[in-house]
Design a protein around this motif. Structure first.
Motif, PDB file in Angstrom:
ATOM      1  N   HIS A 167       0.684  -1.564   0.349  1.00  0.00           N
ATOM      2  CA  HIS A 167       0.396  -0.121   0.139  1.00  0.00           C
ATOM      3  C   HIS A 167       1.049   1.607  -0.415  1.00  0.00           C
ATOM      4  O   HIS A 167       0.107   2.195  -0.033  1.00  0.00           O
ATOM      5  N   CYS A 168       1.876   1.547  -0.840  1.00  0.00           N
ATOM      6  CA  CYS A 168       3.029   2.511  -0.807  1.00  0.00           C
ATOM      7  C   CYS A 168       1.970   3.843  -0.818  1.00  0.00           C
ATOM      8  O   CYS A 168       2.241   4.629  -0.870  1.00  0.00           O
ATOM      9  N   CYS A 209      -0.054   6.575   0.789  1.00  0.00           N
ATOM     10  CA  CYS A 209       0.332   7.478   1.891  1.00  0.00           C
ATOM     11  C   CYS A 209       1.228   8.301   0.657  1.00  0.00           C
ATOM     12  O   CYS A 209       1.506   9.316   0.916  1.00  0.00           O
ATOM     13  N   HIS A 210       2.028   7.510  -0.826  1.00  0.00           N
ATOM     14  CA  HIS A 210       2.627   8.313  -1.237  1.00  0.00           C
ATOM     15  C   HIS A 210       2.803   8.245  -2.840  1.00  0.00           C
ATOM     16  O   HIS A 210       1.831   7.744  -3.261  1.00  0.00           O
ATOM     17  N   TYR A 263      18.384  12.197  -0.644  1.00  0.00           N
ATOM     18  CA  TYR A 263      19.281  10.760  -0.453  1.00  0.00           C
ATOM     19  C   TYR A 263      19.861  11.204  -2.002  1.00  0.00           C
ATOM     20  O   TYR A 263      21.112   9.777  -1.718  1.00  0.00           O
ATOM     21  N   LYS A 303      14.679   0.531   6.938  1.00  0.00           N
ATOM     22  CA  LYS A 303      13.475   1.647   7.843  1.00  0.00           C
ATOM     23  C   LYS A 303      12.909   1.282   7.526  1.00  0.00           C
ATOM     24  O   LYS A 303      11.503   0.466   8.509  1.00  0.00           O
ATOM     25  N   HIS A 338      11.932  11.090   9.634  1.00  0.00           N
ATOM     26  CA  HIS A 338      13.367  11.669   9.119  1.00  0.00           C
ATOM     27  C   HIS A 338      12.159  12.941   8.562  1.00  0.00           C
ATOM     28  O   HIS A 338      13.140  14.182   8.030  1.00  0.00           O
ATOM     29  N   TRP A 339      11.100  13.180   8.552  1.00  0.00           N
ATOM     30  CA  TRP A 339      10.211  14.279   7.736  1.00  0.00           C
ATOM     31  C   TRP A 339       9.746  15.118   8.210  1.00  0.00           C
ATOM     32  O   TRP A 339       8.897  16.217   8.192  1.00  0.00           O
ATOM     33  N   ILE A 377       5.841  12.445  12.118  1.00  0.00           N
ATOM     34  CA  ILE A 377       5.266  10.901  11.649  1.00  0.00           C
ATOM     35  C   ILE A 377       5.985  10.030  11.168  1.00  0.00           C
ATOM     36  O   ILE A 377       6.355   9.854   9.908  1.00  0.00           O
ATOM     37  N   MET A 437       6.422   6.048   9.485  1.00  0.00           N
ATOM     38  CA  MET A 437       5.713   5.037   8.571  1.00  0.00           C
ATOM     39  C   MET A 437       5.883   3.823   9.231  1.00  0.00           C
ATOM     40  O   MET A 437       6.058   3.368  10.752  1.00  0.00           O
ATOM     41  N   PRO A 438       4.462   3.881   8.892  1.00  0.00           N
ATOM     42  CA  PRO A 438       3.852   2.158   9.409  1.00  0.00           C
ATOM     43  C   PRO A 438       4.988   1.112   9.319  1.00  0.00           C
ATOM     44  O   PRO A 438       5.385   1.170   8.233  1.00  0.00           O
TER      45      PRO A 438
HETATM   46  C1  HEC Z   1       0.246   4.666   5.999  1.00  0.00           C
HETATM   47  C2  HEC Z   1       1.064   5.455   5.196  1.00  0.00           C
HETATM   48  C3  HEC Z   1       2.326   5.383   4.288  1.00  0.00           C
HETATM   49  C4  HEC Z   1       2.533   4.335   3.581  1.00  0.00           C
HETATM   50  C5  HEC Z   1       1.428   2.796   3.717  1.00  0.00           C
HETATM   51  C6  HEC Z   1       4.423   3.903   3.548  1.00  0.00           C
HETATM   52  N1  HEC Z   1       4.390   5.051   3.434  1.00  0.00           N
HETATM   53 FE1  HEC Z   1       6.565   6.061   3.113  1.00  0.00          FE
HETATM   54  N2  HEC Z   1       6.659   7.397   4.247  1.00  0.00           N
HETATM   55  C7  HEC Z   1       5.167   7.778   5.050  1.00  0.00           C
HETATM   56  C8  HEC Z   1       5.742   8.996   5.829  1.00  0.00           C
HETATM   57  C9  HEC Z   1       4.203   9.285   7.113  1.00  0.00           C
HETATM   58  C10 HEC Z   1       6.929   8.549   6.129  1.00  0.00           C
HETATM   59  C11 HEC Z   1       8.041  10.106   6.656  1.00  0.00           C
HETATM   60  C12 HEC Z   1       8.590   9.104   7.735  1.00  0.00           C
HETATM   61  C13 HEC Z   1      10.048   9.876   7.970  1.00  0.00           C
HETATM   62  O1  HEC Z   1       9.840  11.445   8.701  1.00  0.00           O
HETATM   63  O2  HEC Z   1      10.492   9.489   8.584  1.00  0.00           O
HETATM   64  C14 HEC Z   1       7.721   8.020   4.760  1.00  0.00           C
HETATM   65  C15 HEC Z   1       9.039   7.837   4.275  1.00  0.00           C
HETATM   66  C16 HEC Z   1       9.027   7.216   3.856  1.00  0.00           C
HETATM   67  C17 HEC Z   1      10.462   7.289   2.782  1.00  0.00           C
HETATM   68  C18 HEC Z   1      11.795   8.271   3.826  1.00  0.00           C
HETATM   69  C19 HEC Z   1      12.436   7.230   4.859  1.00  0.00           C
HETATM   70  C20 HEC Z   1      13.467   8.118   5.504  1.00  0.00           C
HETATM   71  O3  HEC Z   1      13.703   7.729   6.360  1.00  0.00           O
HETATM   72  O4  HEC Z   1      13.628   9.472   5.080  1.00  0.00           O
HETATM   73  C21 HEC Z   1      10.805   5.993   2.168  1.00  0.00           C
HETATM   74  C22 HEC Z   1      11.873   5.839   0.889  1.00  0.00           C
HETATM   75  C23 HEC Z   1       8.879   5.629   2.061  1.00  0.00           C
HETATM   76  N3  HEC Z   1       8.462   6.282   2.414  1.00  0.00           N
HETATM   77  C24 HEC Z   1       8.683   4.389   1.290  1.00  0.00           C
HETATM   78  C25 HEC Z   1       7.587   3.963   1.408  1.00  0.00           C
HETATM   79  C26 HEC Z   1       7.123   2.778   0.850  1.00  0.00           C
HETATM   80  C27 HEC Z   1       7.824   1.805  -0.390  1.00  0.00           C
HETATM   81  C28 HEC Z   1       6.483   2.253   0.863  1.00  0.00           C
HETATM   82  C29 HEC Z   1       5.712   0.851   0.653  1.00  0.00           C
HETATM   83  C30 HEC Z   1       5.684  -0.336   0.869  1.00  0.00           C
HETATM   84  C31 HEC Z   1       5.740   3.485   1.767  1.00  0.00           C
HETATM   85  N4  HEC Z   1       6.819   3.618   1.554  1.00  0.00           N
HETATM   86  C32 HEC Z   1       4.192   3.059   2.659  1.00  0.00           C
HETATM   87  C33 HEC Z   1       3.910   6.967   5.067  1.00  0.00           C
HETATM   88  C34 HEC Z   1       3.633   5.927   4.150  1.00  0.00           C
END
Ligand code: HEC
Length: 95
Positions: free
Chosen positions: A20-21, A24-25, A43, A56, A64-65, A68, A70-71
């Motif tokens: 489900h990436c 949120c993204h 990066y 992570k 890092h942002w 919140i 990431m789950p």
């Molecule tokens: C429920 C919401 C959600 C889902 C689903 C989600 N993300 Fe994220 N993601 C976030 C949030 C919020 C952040 C910012 C977190 C932070 O500040 O490091 C983030 C940050 C990241 C980062 C940067 C992390 C960092 O340390 O800078 C990456 C890479 C990333 N997501 C990849 C993914 C990928 C690939 C998927 C699917 C496997 C995914 N995310 C699914 C919410 C989500």
């Protein structure tokens, strides 16, 4: 037919759906989370970042942002193998 040298990595669609990436993204507009393009920008030129991001994605870590984090995979749709995390991070960083 020659492939373009700088082609974006192909989207690992099954993995992206399963985790489900895109819930949120998005690739280019910050939504509930930073866009994949913002993440790739941040990066770029940091060779150690990929390993950190793979870790992570699999076990979580400090935000890092913003506030919140990431789950974890279990909350996103299931466990993520090291190989799958690698594929996803390479794809994100190629955007
Ligand atoms: C429920 C919401 C959600 C889902 C689903 C989600 N993300 Fe994220 N993601 C976030 C949030 C919020 C952040 C910012 C977190 C932070 O500040 O490091 C983030 C940050 C990241 C980062 C940067 C992390 C960092 O340390 O800078 C990456 C890479 C990333 N997501 C990849 C993914 C990928 C690939 C998927 C699917 C496997 C995914 N995310 C699914 C919410 C989500």
């Amino acid at each position: 037919m020659a492939l373009p040298a700088a082609a974006q990595s192909r989207e690992p669609t099954a993995l992206v759906d399963q985790q489900h990436c895109m819930f949120c993204h998005t690739s280019d507009a910050p939504f509930l989370a930073p866009s994949f393009r913002q993440i790739a920008e941040r990066y770029r030129g940091k060779p150690e970042a990929a390993a950190m991001l793979e870790q992570k994605l699999r076990v979580g870590g400090r935000a890092h942002w913003g506030d919140i984090a990431m789950p974890l995979p279990a909350e996103r749709g299931g466990p993520l193998t090291a190989d799958d995390a690698h594929v996803l991070v390479q794809w994100v960083l190629s955007q």
